[in-house]
Design an enzyme around this catalytic site. Structure first.
Site, PDB file in Angstrom:
ATOM      1  CB  ILE A 152      -0.978  -0.014   1.188  1.00  0.00           C
ATOM      2  CG1 ILE A 152      -1.932  -1.215   1.065  1.00  0.00           C
ATOM      3  CG2 ILE A 152      -1.780   1.287   1.246  1.00  0.00           C
ATOM      4  CD1 ILE A 152      -2.881  -1.400   2.237  1.00  0.00           C
ATOM      5  CG  ASP A 171       9.217  -1.116   5.487  1.00  0.00           C
ATOM      6  OD1 ASP A 171       8.172  -1.204   4.839  1.00  0.00           O
ATOM      7  OD2 ASP A 171       9.668  -2.053   6.191  1.00  0.00           O
ATOM      8  CG  ASP A 254     -10.795   4.449   7.094  1.00  0.00           C
ATOM      9  OD1 ASP A 254     -11.977   4.846   7.094  1.00  0.00           O
ATOM     10  OD2 ASP A 254     -10.432   3.378   6.578  1.00  0.00           O
ATOM     11  CD  GLU A 259     -11.853   0.316  13.524  1.00  0.00           C
ATOM     12  OE1 GLU A 259     -12.513  -0.447  12.809  1.00  0.00           O
ATOM     13  OE2 GLU A 259     -10.795   0.831  13.161  1.00  0.00           O
ATOM     14  CG  HIS A 279     -12.094   0.067   9.212  1.00  0.00           C
ATOM     15  ND1 HIS A 279     -11.597  -0.656  10.271  1.00  0.00           N
ATOM     16  CD2 HIS A 279     -11.368  -0.338   8.135  1.00  0.00           C
ATOM     17  CE1 HIS A 279     -10.634  -1.455   9.857  1.00  0.00           C
ATOM     18  NE2 HIS A 279     -10.477  -1.276   8.567  1.00  0.00           N
ATOM     19  N   GLY A 281     -11.413   2.272   4.208  1.00  0.00           N
ATOM     20  CA  GLY A 281     -10.267   2.105   3.305  1.00  0.00           C
ATOM     21  C   GLY A 281     -10.433   1.022   2.254  1.00  0.00           C
TER      22      GLY A 281
HETATM   23  C1  MLT Z   1      -7.957  -4.842   6.053  1.00  0.00           C
HETATM   24  O1  MLT Z   1      -7.225  -5.143   6.989  1.00  0.00           O
HETATM   25  O2  MLT Z   1      -7.745  -5.263   4.916  1.00  0.00           O
HETATM   26  C2  MLT Z   1      -9.195  -4.014   6.273  1.00  0.00           C
HETATM   27  O3  MLT Z   1      -9.067  -3.245   7.406  1.00  0.00           O
HETATM   28  C3  MLT Z   1     -10.339  -4.947   6.309  1.00  0.00           C
HETATM   29  C4  MLT Z   1     -11.692  -4.346   6.424  1.00  0.00           C
HETATM   30  O4  MLT Z   1     -12.005  -3.352   5.785  1.00  0.00           O
HETATM   31  O5  MLT Z   1     -12.503  -4.923   7.169  1.00  0.00           O
END
Ligand code: MLT
Length: 339
Positions: A152, A171, A254, A259, A279, A281
């Site tokens: 990513i 990293d 996000d 959560e 959340h 993403g």
């Molecule tokens: C992920 O780890 O790929 C996402 O956070 C999964 C999700 O959106 O539930």
């Protein structure tokens, strides 16, 4: 009958294909409270989760037939990996499926922070017309600091470079000085230099609260923080304080330490420039189609591997028993055993 129990929503198509590929029955048991999970997994041979369900040691202990856990997504921080590994339960995920989705929304958030897009929208809806309050800046030439330079992080870098941003990254798994036109620095260097810091690392015991007081205070005055990775990477209380003090100019989040986040993010919510999402993403049509496809493939492969390992083990046990029986038969008839 072997059962694949789905605890967090995945597409109907993925469920259907899981049944076709494995020949096992798929049952959806969605939206359960943590207290109801142990009873719900007792007869499960496979569990499928996204990020909502916490697969704790207790859940794993209750699932006595469990062989495989399929994580529809990337992070496995909601699964007790130690408890799974003690029982030799395979955990498989879909690491590449949502790279584009997360990278694109990260850039969207960076743009929104720079140009007040979310704030302007809120303001207009409130009946205001405050053009002069929302003067933004261009991304071209600004420095983006990526914490984590895996799939990513690299995709975010490519998109940011297309906007003319300069990109640095940190990293722990990279020792070269430059990758894909991005210079690799220490975490401290990235934090102290970047106009935007964006997080792209998994949450584990090494990265929990990676950005605590010392690190957040190290960020450049007036910088922005973006987190589409995991809430537990940041000390949310200190973040709220630095926003209130004006040390940080804004934040896009996000993901949260818990959560849904509830009262724990009230102070961040109150900041005029904060952009807070539930959340989202990985939440795209294309991303979730790919998640379903990768999940079916990896879960079916893990089941096949489990079955062939078990068949081999049974064959070895049978051979050992037959050899022992033959030995004892031979022993009974031999002169030594008669003496
Ligand atoms: C992920 O780890 O790929 C996402 O956070 C999964 C999700 O959106 O539930």
């Amino acid at each position: 009958m072997k059962r694949i129990v789905v605890l967090d929503a995945i597409s109907d198509d993925a469920c259907k294909r899981l049944e076709e590929e494995t020949g096992w029955v798929v049952e959806k048991r969605l939206g359960l409270a943590p207290a109801d999970l142990p009873a719900a997994v007792e007869d499960a041979d496979v569990l499928i989760v996204r990020s909502s369900t916490q697969v704790t040691a207790e859940v794993i202990a209750a699932a006595r037939r469990l062989k495989v856990i399929g994580r529809a997504g990337i992070g496995v921080d909601n699964i007790d990996m130690e408890a799974a590994s003690e029982r030799e339960i395979r955990v498989v995920n879909t690491p590449g499926a949502t790279t584009t989705s997360v990278a694109e929304i990260t850039i969207g958030a960076i743009l929104s922070l720079a140009r007040w897009i979310h704030v302007g929208d809120r303001s207009l809806r409130a009946g205001e017309w405050r053009r002069s309050d929302f003067q933004g800046f261009e991304l071209k030439g600004k420095l983006l600091g990526l914490v984590g330079f895996g799939r990513i992080g690299r995709e975010v870098a490519t998109l940011a470079q297309a906007f003319g941003m300069r990109v640095v990254a940190t990293d722990p798994f990279l020792d070269s000085s430059s990758v894909q036109g991005v210079r690799i620095h220490t975490l401290d260097d990235v934090l102290s230099r970047a106009d935007f810091v964006s997080l792209h690392v998994p949450l584990d015991q090494d990265t929990s609260r990676l950005l605590g007081r010392e690190q957040l205070e190290r960020m450049k005055r007036g910088a922005f923080l973006v987190n589409f990775a995991r809430g537990g990477l940041i000390d949310e209380e200190v973040l709220a304080e630095l926003l209130e003090r004006g040390h940080l100019a804004g934040v896009a989040l996000d993901t949260y330490a818990t959560e849904p986040p509830g009262a724990s993010i009230e102070r961040i919510l109150a900041h005029p420039r904060s952009l807070l999402l539930p959340h989202l993403g990985a939440q795209t049509r294309e991303g979730q189609i790919r998640v379903g496809m990768e999940l079916v493939e990896t879960v079916a492969k893990a089941i096949k591997k489990f079955m062939s390992d078990r068949a081999n083990r049974l064959a070895e046990e049978r051979e050992a028993q037959e050899a022992a029986a033959a030995l004892s038969e031979a022993g009974e008839g031999s002169p030594e055993s008669a003496s």
